[in-house]
Design a protein around this motif. Structure first.
Motif, PDB file in Angstrom:
ATOM      1  N   VAL A 154       0.841  -1.203   0.000  1.00 24.34           N
ATOM      2  CA  VAL A 154       0.000   0.000   0.000  1.00 24.34           C
ATOM      3  C   VAL A 154       0.875   1.252   0.000  1.00 24.34           C
ATOM      4  O   VAL A 154       0.611   2.211  -0.732  1.00 24.34           O
ATOM      5  CB  VAL A 154      -0.952  -0.007   1.220  1.00 24.34           C
ATOM      6  CG1 VAL A 154      -1.681   1.310   1.355  1.00 24.34           C
ATOM      7  CG2 VAL A 154      -1.939  -1.163   1.114  1.00 24.34           C
ATOM      8  N   GLU A 155       1.938   1.262   0.813  1.00 23.00           N
ATOM      9  CA  GLU A 155       2.847   2.413   0.855  1.00 23.00           C
ATOM     10  C   GLU A 155       3.557   2.598  -0.484  1.00 23.00           C
ATOM     11  O   GLU A 155       3.698   3.722  -0.961  1.00 23.00           O
ATOM     12  CB  GLU A 155       3.875   2.242   1.972  1.00 23.00           C
ATOM     13  CG  GLU A 155       3.300   2.365   3.362  1.00 23.00           C
ATOM     14  CD  GLU A 155       4.295   2.027   4.439  1.00 23.00           C
ATOM     15  OE1 GLU A 155       4.234   2.690   5.494  1.00 23.00           O
ATOM     16  OE2 GLU A 155       5.132   1.108   4.253  1.00 23.00           O
ATOM     17  N   VAL A 156       3.997   1.513  -1.083  1.00 22.01           N
ATOM     18  CA  VAL A 156       4.677   1.597  -2.382  1.00 22.01           C
ATOM     19  C   VAL A 156       3.739   2.173  -3.433  1.00 22.01           C
ATOM     20  O   VAL A 156       4.125   3.041  -4.222  1.00 22.01           O
ATOM     21  CB  VAL A 156       5.224   0.218  -2.806  1.00 22.01           C
ATOM     22  CG1 VAL A 156       5.741   0.253  -4.227  1.00 22.01           C
ATOM     23  CG2 VAL A 156       6.317  -0.238  -1.846  1.00 22.01           C
ATOM     24  N   ALA A 157       2.482   1.734  -3.428  1.00 21.21           N
ATOM     25  CA  ALA A 157       1.497   2.274  -4.372  1.00 21.21           C
ATOM     26  C   ALA A 157       1.304   3.771  -4.141  1.00 21.21           C
ATOM     27  O   ALA A 157       1.236   4.549  -5.097  1.00 21.21           O
ATOM     28  CB  ALA A 157       0.178   1.528  -4.238  1.00 21.21           C
ATOM     29  N   MET A 158       1.257   4.177  -2.874  1.00 21.10           N
ATOM     30  CA  MET A 158       1.092   5.594  -2.555  1.00 21.10           C
ATOM     31  C   MET A 158       2.302   6.393  -3.030  1.00 21.10           C
ATOM     32  O   MET A 158       2.162   7.473  -3.603  1.00 21.10           O
ATOM     33  CB  MET A 158       0.912   5.780  -1.050  1.00 21.10           C
ATOM     34  CG  MET A 158       0.669   7.214  -0.634  1.00 21.10           C
ATOM     35  SD  MET A 158       0.461   7.414   1.144  1.00 21.10           S
ATOM     36  CE  MET A 158       2.077   6.941   1.736  1.00 21.10           C
ATOM     37  N   TRP A 159       3.510   5.860  -2.823  1.00 23.94           N
ATOM     38  CA  TRP A 159       4.729   6.551  -3.273  1.00 23.94           C
ATOM     39  C   TRP A 159       4.714   6.711  -4.790  1.00 23.94           C
ATOM     40  O   TRP A 159       5.092   7.755  -5.314  1.00 23.94           O
ATOM     41  CB  TRP A 159       5.978   5.784  -2.847  1.00 23.94           C
ATOM     42  CG  TRP A 159       6.196   5.742  -1.370  1.00 23.94           C
ATOM     43  CD1 TRP A 159       5.787   6.663  -0.440  1.00 23.94           C
ATOM     44  CD2 TRP A 159       6.876   4.726  -0.643  1.00 23.94           C
ATOM     45  NE1 TRP A 159       6.176   6.277   0.812  1.00 23.94           N
ATOM     46  CE2 TRP A 159       6.856   5.085   0.731  1.00 23.94           C
ATOM     47  CE3 TRP A 159       7.507   3.540  -1.000  1.00 23.94           C
ATOM     48  CZ2 TRP A 159       7.437   4.318   1.721  1.00 23.94           C
ATOM     49  CZ3 TRP A 159       8.088   2.770  -0.009  1.00 23.94           C
ATOM     50  CH2 TRP A 159       8.053   3.153   1.331  1.00 23.94           C
ATOM     51  N   ARG A 160       4.294   5.663  -5.489  1.00 21.83           N
ATOM     52  CA  ARG A 160       4.256   5.739  -6.954  1.00 21.83           C
ATOM     53  C   ARG A 160       3.236   6.774  -7.424  1.00 21.83           C
ATOM     54  O   ARG A 160       3.497   7.519  -8.363  1.00 21.83           O
ATOM     55  CB  ARG A 160       3.953   4.365  -7.538  1.00 21.83           C
ATOM     56  CG  ARG A 160       5.140   3.435  -7.412  1.00 21.83           C
ATOM     57  CD  ARG A 160       4.911   2.113  -8.083  1.00 21.83           C
ATOM     58  NE  ARG A 160       6.140   1.322  -7.993  1.00 21.83           N
ATOM     59  CZ  ARG A 160       6.150   0.006  -7.889  1.00 21.83           C
ATOM     60  NH1 ARG A 160       5.016  -0.664  -7.902  1.00 21.83           N
ATOM     61  NH2 ARG A 160       7.289  -0.638  -7.809  1.00 21.83           N
ATOM     62  N   GLU A 161       2.077   6.811  -6.780  1.00 18.96           N
ATOM     63  CA  GLU A 161       1.075   7.814  -7.133  1.00 18.96           C
ATOM     64  C   GLU A 161       1.604   9.221  -6.864  1.00 18.96           C
ATOM     65  O   GLU A 161       1.412  10.128  -7.675  1.00 18.96           O
ATOM     66  CB  GLU A 161      -0.208   7.586  -6.329  1.00 18.96           C
ATOM     67  CG  GLU A 161      -0.985   6.363  -6.762  1.00 18.96           C
ATOM     68  CD  GLU A 161      -2.145   6.056  -5.828  1.00 18.96           C
ATOM     69  OE1 GLU A 161      -2.492   6.896  -4.974  1.00 18.96           O
ATOM     70  OE2 GLU A 161      -2.712   4.953  -5.958  1.00 18.96           O
ATOM     71  N   ASP A 162       2.269   9.406  -5.718  1.00 20.22           N
ATOM     72  CA  ASP A 162       2.844  10.714  -5.379  1.00 20.22           C
ATOM     73  C   ASP A 162       3.901  11.124  -6.391  1.00 20.22           C
ATOM     74  O   ASP A 162       3.983  12.289  -6.787  1.00 20.22           O
ATOM     75  CB  ASP A 162       3.448  10.699  -3.979  1.00 20.22           C
ATOM     76  CG  ASP A 162       2.408  10.620  -2.874  1.00 20.22           C
ATOM     77  OD1 ASP A 162       1.210  10.837  -3.161  1.00 20.22           O
ATOM     78  OD2 ASP A 162       2.795  10.325  -1.723  1.00 20.22           O
ATOM     79  N   MET A 163       4.714  10.169  -6.823  1.00 18.54           N
ATOM     80  CA  MET A 163       5.760  10.463  -7.792  1.00 18.54           C
ATOM     81  C   MET A 163       5.143  10.858  -9.135  1.00 18.54           C
ATOM     82  O   MET A 163       5.589  11.810  -9.776  1.00 18.54           O
ATOM     83  CB  MET A 163       6.676   9.243  -7.963  1.00 18.54           C
ATOM     84  CG  MET A 163       7.911   9.520  -8.719  1.00 18.54           C
ATOM     85  SD  MET A 163       8.948  10.636  -7.774  1.00 18.54           S
ATOM     86  CE  MET A 163      10.377  10.626  -8.787  1.00 18.54           C
TER      87      MET A 163
END
Length: 68
Positions: free
Chosen positions: A24-33
């Motif tokens: 979930v955190e990785v998905a959030m980081w990718r969306e933020d990027m």
């Protein structure tokens, strides 16, 4: 330049205790990027491949695009 044992450095890095992000955190980081990159495009500051910091967003400062 000083000589150093690269294998010793690698062993130390591999032995470091760190926590990887959850999916979930990785998905959030990718969306933020992706959002960050979109904002740069809006501001006409097209990021280059070298500006991309990867999943964690550790990117460098964007370079403004050249005048047209």
């Amino acid at each position: 330049m000083a000589d150093f044992d690269i294998e010793a450095v690698r062993a130390e890095v591999r032995a470091m205790d760190f926590v990887r992000g959850t999916p979930v955190e990785v998905a959030m980081w990718r969306e933020d990027m992706a959002e960050s990159r979109a904002n740069l495009v809006i501001e006409d500051m097209i990021p280059t491949p070298n500006d991309d910091g990867g999943v964690c967003g550790r990117g460098r400062n964007p370079t403004p695009s050249s005048p047209r």
